[in-house]
Design an enzyme around this catalytic site. Sequence first.
Site, short mmCIF file in Angstrom:
data_model
loop_
_atom_site.label_atom_id
_atom_site.label_comp_id
_atom_site.label_asym_id
_atom_site.label_seq_id
_atom_site.Cartn_x
_atom_site.Cartn_y
_atom_site.Cartn_z
CE LYS A 189 -4.34 -1.46 2.13
NZ LYS A 189 -5.27 -1.24 3.27
NE ARG A 195 -2.08 -7.72 5.49
CZ ARG A 195 -0.87 -7.17 5.39
NH1 ARG A 195 0.13 -7.87 4.89
NH2 ARG A 195 -0.66 -5.93 5.80
#
Length: 306
Positions: A182, A253
């Site tokens: 990100k 995750r």
Amino acid sequence: MIAPALGDALTRFLQRKQSLDGASANTIAAYATDLRGFLGFMAQHLGGLDSPRALGGITQSDMRAWMADARGQDLSARALARKLSAVRGFARFIADDTGIDISAILATRAPKHARALPRPLSAADAREVLDRVALQTCAEWAGLRDMAVVTLLYGCGLRVSEALSLTGRDAPLPEVLRISGKGGRERLVPVLPVARRAVDAYLRACPHAQAPDLPLFRAMRGGALDRRHVARVMEATRLQLGLPASATPHALRHSFATHLLAKGGDLRAIQELLGHASLRSTQVYTAVDTTRLMDVYERAHPRARG
């Protein structure tokens, strides 16, 4: 309708967020939607908002009216807090440029909201998912592909988008992957031998030719694998195993981080592995670990039971 001068200021603000802060395309789109909604409401509420300097005339009463309108649209406290953060950032940008007083905007408090904790799988459930996910697709090579993707999510803590962005240039997987996450933030992620073996098995079986510039994970017809397919495969797997709806690809995750922490992993190291910009984002897993510990205590401690 937003006045042209305000539209120009908004464009400059978003460009700055993207270039200097490294905000992702999704973040920029969310900011644009939130701020256009705010400016549109204020223009109607105030009977006009013709320039960036007009933000200096917004009062706390005006801000409360905007927040009440947003809550009236069934907006959650968490979503409203996100919108207010965008408004504050834009107001600061305008104040730095024009010198206007934005104290009313900055003094507006976001509604309190409980931060939702990640919902990881147990270690046993994660292993069950890895064992079962390859059985959800008819073609053997596609099953190996799905298992390779899921192994990267749980074994390396990758986001689905990060796993699917790998190309033929990344194969065979090295011991350490360089991942662009990100905001364009790069990180180095160790790749477990089991993940490398899973990807190698998929590549040997894949009927589509590999090339450096082509996606590593291919769909049935040879195009790039879609994240919706990963979600569907995970949903089929969790239904077979009787897992809750929270058992999504992203939950793997979360499981990676939670299980590392439970085994004594260093919080800063986990932050680096996940690619979090702030340690605060990683600290949420300490709350998850504490919650799980208390659940075990309440189930097992004699006094808790009696």
